[in-house]
Design a protein around this motif. Structure first.
Motif, PDB file in Angstrom:
ATOM      1  N   ASP A  15     107.207 169.241  13.788  1.00 40.90           N
ATOM      2  CA  ASP A  15     107.462 168.056  14.610  1.00 40.90           C
ATOM      3  C   ASP A  15     106.154 167.298  14.836  1.00 40.90           C
ATOM      4  OD1 ASP A  15     108.118 166.231  16.711  1.00 40.90           O
ATOM      5  OD2 ASP A  15     109.896 167.453  17.119  1.00 40.90           O
ATOM      6  N   PHE A  16     105.895 166.343  13.938  1.00 41.87           N
ATOM      7  CA  PHE A  16     104.657 165.574  14.015  1.00 41.87           C
ATOM      8  C   PHE A  16     104.514 164.887  15.363  1.00 41.87           C
ATOM      9  CE2 PHE A  16     102.441 161.511  13.728  1.00 41.87           C
ATOM     10  CZ  PHE A  16     101.219 161.884  13.200  1.00 41.87           C
ATOM     11  N   PHE A  43      99.943 154.651  19.418  1.00 41.61           N
ATOM     12  CA  PHE A  43      99.523 155.562  18.349  1.00 41.61           C
ATOM     13  C   PHE A  43     100.521 155.554  17.197  1.00 41.61           C
ATOM     14  CE2 PHE A  43     100.253 159.677  16.344  1.00 41.61           C
ATOM     15  CZ  PHE A  43      99.027 159.910  15.743  1.00 41.61           C
ATOM     16  N   LEU A  44     101.808 155.680  17.511  1.00 43.77           N
ATOM     17  CA  LEU A  44     102.830 155.713  16.465  1.00 43.77           C
ATOM     18  C   LEU A  44     102.838 154.429  15.648  1.00 43.77           C
ATOM     19  CD1 LEU A  44     105.978 157.390  18.091  1.00 43.77           C
ATOM     20  CD2 LEU A  44     104.413 158.365  16.403  1.00 43.77           C
ATOM     21  N   GLU A  45     102.742 153.295  16.320  1.00 46.41           N
ATOM     22  CA  GLU A  45     102.784 152.005  15.617  1.00 46.41           C
ATOM     23  C   GLU A  45     101.595 151.854  14.678  1.00 46.41           C
ATOM     24  OE1 GLU A  45     102.765 147.227  16.638  1.00 46.41           O
ATOM     25  OE2 GLU A  45     103.326 148.656  18.204  1.00 46.41           O
ATOM     26  N   VAL A  46     100.389 152.152  15.183  1.00 40.90           N
ATOM     27  CA  VAL A  46      99.188 152.028  14.364  1.00 40.90           C
ATOM     28  C   VAL A  46      99.204 153.055  13.234  1.00 40.90           C
ATOM     29  CG1 VAL A  46      96.670 152.267  14.349  1.00 40.90           C
ATOM     30  CG2 VAL A  46      97.806 151.040  16.232  1.00 40.90           C
ATOM     31  N   ASN A  47      99.535 154.288  13.557  1.00 39.84           N
ATOM     32  CA  ASN A  47      99.555 155.352  12.563  1.00 39.84           C
ATOM     33  C   ASN A  47     100.541 155.048  11.438  1.00 39.84           C
ATOM     34  OD1 ASN A  47      98.788 158.229  11.814  1.00 39.84           O
ATOM     35  ND2 ASN A  47     101.000 158.444  12.012  1.00 39.84           N
ATOM     36  N   ASP A  48     101.750 154.632  11.793  1.00 39.43           N
ATOM     37  CA  ASP A  48     102.763 154.322  10.782  1.00 39.43           C
ATOM     38  C   ASP A  48     102.321 153.167   9.895  1.00 39.43           C
ATOM     39  OD1 ASP A  48     104.305 156.324  11.842  1.00 39.43           O
ATOM     40  OD2 ASP A  48     105.761 155.001  12.812  1.00 39.43           O
ATOM     41  N   SER A  49     101.709 152.161  10.500  1.00 41.67           N
ATOM     42  CA  SER A  49     101.246 151.000   9.734  1.00 41.67           C
ATOM     43  C   SER A  49     100.178 151.402   8.722  1.00 41.67           C
ATOM     44  CB  SER A  49     100.692 149.943  10.695  1.00 41.67           C
ATOM     45  OG  SER A  49     100.105 148.873   9.983  1.00 41.67           O
ATOM     46  N   LEU A  50      99.249 152.245   9.140  1.00 44.09           N
ATOM     47  CA  LEU A  50      98.175 152.670   8.235  1.00 44.09           C
ATOM     48  C   LEU A  50      98.696 153.581   7.129  1.00 44.09           C
ATOM     49  CD1 LEU A  50      95.305 153.348  10.807  1.00 44.09           C
ATOM     50  CD2 LEU A  50      95.607 151.350   9.335  1.00 44.09           C
ATOM     51  N   ARG A  68      91.924 154.421  12.439  1.00 47.79           N
ATOM     52  CA  ARG A  68      93.084 154.750  13.279  1.00 47.79           C
ATOM     53  C   ARG A  68      92.770 154.683  14.780  1.00 47.79           C
ATOM     54  NH1 ARG A  68      96.678 159.928  11.882  1.00 47.79           N
ATOM     55  NH2 ARG A  68      94.638 160.986  11.995  1.00 47.79           N
ATOM     56  N   TRP A  69      91.838 155.522  15.232  1.00 47.28           N
ATOM     57  CA  TRP A  69      91.585 155.537  16.676  1.00 47.28           C
ATOM     58  C   TRP A  69      90.739 154.364  17.133  1.00 47.28           C
ATOM     59  CZ3 TRP A  69      94.205 157.549  20.387  1.00 47.28           C
ATOM     60  CH2 TRP A  69      95.102 158.579  20.077  1.00 47.28           C
ATOM     61  N   LYS A  70      89.944 153.785  16.254  1.00 52.93           N
ATOM     62  CA  LYS A  70      89.234 152.544  16.606  1.00 52.93           C
ATOM     63  C   LYS A  70      90.244 151.465  16.950  1.00 52.93           C
ATOM     64  CE  LYS A  70      85.890 149.238  14.661  1.00 52.93           C
ATOM     65  NZ  LYS A  70      86.722 148.019  14.761  1.00 52.93           N
ATOM     66  N   THR A  71      91.286 151.339  16.124  1.00 53.42           N
ATOM     67  CA  THR A  71      92.331 150.331  16.352  1.00 53.42           C
ATOM     68  C   THR A  71      93.139 150.641  17.604  1.00 53.42           C
ATOM     69  OG1 THR A  71      92.493 150.008  13.962  1.00 53.42           O
ATOM     70  CG2 THR A  71      94.297 149.154  15.310  1.00 53.42           C
ATOM     71  N   ILE A  72      93.494 151.914  17.774  1.00 52.74           N
ATOM     72  CA  ILE A  72      94.291 152.307  18.945  1.00 52.74           C
ATOM     73  C   ILE A  72      93.526 152.028  20.234  1.00 52.74           C
ATOM     74  CG2 ILE A  72      95.319 154.265  20.169  1.00 52.74           C
ATOM     75  CD1 ILE A  72      95.830 155.492  17.323  1.00 52.74           C
ATOM     76  N   PHE A  73      92.253 152.423  20.274  1.00 55.18           N
ATOM     77  CA  PHE A  73      91.461 152.186  21.482  1.00 55.18           C
ATOM     78  C   PHE A  73      91.313 150.692  21.771  1.00 55.18           C
ATOM     79  CE2 PHE A  73      89.151 156.506  20.997  1.00 55.18           C
ATOM     80  CZ  PHE A  73      90.103 157.127  21.798  1.00 55.18           C
ATOM     81  N   GLU A  86      88.562 160.532  16.396  1.00 53.67           N
ATOM     82  CA  GLU A  86      89.423 160.894  15.262  1.00 53.67           C
ATOM     83  C   GLU A  86      89.112 162.309  14.785  1.00 53.67           C
ATOM     84  OE1 GLU A  86      92.092 160.971  12.278  1.00 53.67           O
ATOM     85  OE2 GLU A  86      91.893 159.155  13.493  1.00 53.67           O
ATOM     86  N   GLN A  87      87.849 162.649  14.696  1.00 51.91           N
ATOM     87  CA  GLN A  87      87.474 163.985  14.245  1.00 51.91           C
ATOM     88  C   GLN A  87      87.997 165.054  15.192  1.00 51.91           C
ATOM     89  OE1 GLN A  87      83.156 163.783  13.717  1.00 51.91           O
ATOM     90  NE2 GLN A  87      83.439 163.493  11.522  1.00 51.91           N
ATOM     91  N   ASP A  88      87.849 164.819  16.489  1.00 50.16           N
ATOM     92  CA  ASP A  88      88.362 165.776  17.473  1.00 50.16           C
ATOM     93  C   ASP A  88      89.876 165.861  17.406  1.00 50.16           C
ATOM     94  OD1 ASP A  88      86.063 166.771  18.508  1.00 50.16           O
ATOM     95  OD2 ASP A  88      86.101 165.632  20.376  1.00 50.16           O
TER      96      ASP A  88
END
Length: 225
Positions: A15-16, A43-50, A68-73, A86-88
Motif C-alpha cells: 500500500d504505497f 504529495f500525491l498530485e506532485v508525485n503522480d505528475s512526476l 519532488r520535495w522541492k516542488t511539494i515544499f 527527499e533522501q530522508d
C-alpha cells in the motif's frame, strides 16, 4: 491459456499511499515540520505528475528525486531543503511494508497456479527491501524492474526484456495486474498481452479503460484467474 502473471507492487501488493503518508509523518517529525491534512494530497498530485513524466520518458528518477520535495515544499509554503528531505523520505519509506488488503492471500492463490513475477518502475533496491520486509519475495520467480532493464513500463522494451527472461512464451500466456492505467494497463494492452486493472482507489471507472478485466479488490481476481 495463462501461465505467467506480471504484478505491479505499489498500490497493488504494497500500500504505497499508507506507506508514503507514514514516512512523510516520520520525516516531518524528524525535521520539526508541522504535518496537517493538506500535505498528503499535494504529495500525491506532485508525485503522480512526476512519475507520469518518467513513464513517457520526459524525466529520469534522479531528476524526480531532485524535484519532488522541492516542488511539494514550494506548493505548501514550507521553507525546507527539498532534495535533502527527499533522501530522508526514501530511507524511511524503504523500511515500509504495509500490504494491500488481501495481498498475501492472492499471492498464495496465484503462485499455486502460475509463474508470478514482479513488474515495477520503482527503485530496484527499495522494492527488494520492502518486499523482503513484507516477506513477499518468496512468491516471485523474477523481479522485473525498470532500473535493471533500462526502460520503464509502459515502454515495449520493458516487456521485451520480461518475455526474453521468460523464454519468449506466447503473448496469450501472460497477464499483467496493476493499478496504473498508463504504465500497467495501457502498456500491457499496447504490447498485446492481457491486462487486469486493480482499481485500488475504487475510483469511478473511466469510459476509455483499456483493460481486459477490472477488479476493486484483490480477492476478485480469483473469479478471473
Amino acid at each position: 491459456m495463462i501461465t505467467n502473471v506480471l504484478m505491479d507492487v505499489d498500490n497493488t501488493l504494497l500500500d504505497f499511499n499508507k506507506c508514503a503518508e507514514e514516512a512523510i509523518k516520520i520525516g516531518f517529525e524528524k525535521w520539526n515540520i508541522a504535518y496537517n491534512a493538506s500535505v498528503f494530497p499535494v504529495f500525491l498530485e506532485v508525485n503522480d505528475s512526476l512519475w507520469r513524466k518518467i513513464e513517457t520518458g520526459e524525466m529520469d528518477k534522479k531528476t524526480l528525486y531532485q524535484l519532488r520535495w522541492k516542488t511539494i515544499f514550494e506548493r505548501l509554503g514550507i521553507q525546507a531543503d527539498g532534495p535533502a528531505f527527499e533522501q530522508d523520505f526514501r530511507t524511511i519509506f524503504s523500511d515500509s511494508k504495509e500490504p494491500v488488503d488481501g495481498a498475501y492471500e492472492i499471492l498464495t492463490y496465484l503462485t499455486e497456479k502460475y509463474t508470478v513475477s514482479v513488474a515495477s518502475n520503482a527503485s530496484y533496491q527499495q522494492q527488494l527491501k520492502r518486499l523482503s520486509n513484507a516477506d513477499m519475495l518468496k512468491y516471485f520467480t523474477h523481479i522485473f524492474n525498470s532500473e535493471q532493464i533500462g526502460y520503464p513500463k509502459p515502454e515495449p522494451k520493458f516487456f521485451d526484456a520480461c518475455f526474453e527472461k521468460l523464454g519468449n512464451i506466447p503473448k496469450e500466456e501472460i497477464i499483467i495486474i496493476g493499478d496504473s492505467l498508463s504504465a500497467d494497463i495501457n502498456g500491457g494492452a499496447a504490447y498485446g498481452i492481457k491486462t487486469l486493472w486493480f482499481n485500488y482507489g475504487k475510483a469511478e471507472i473511466p469510459n476509455n479503460v483499456n483493460a481486459d478485466f477490472i477488479v476493486n479488490s484483490l480477492d476478485e481476481i480469483k473469479n478471473i484467474l
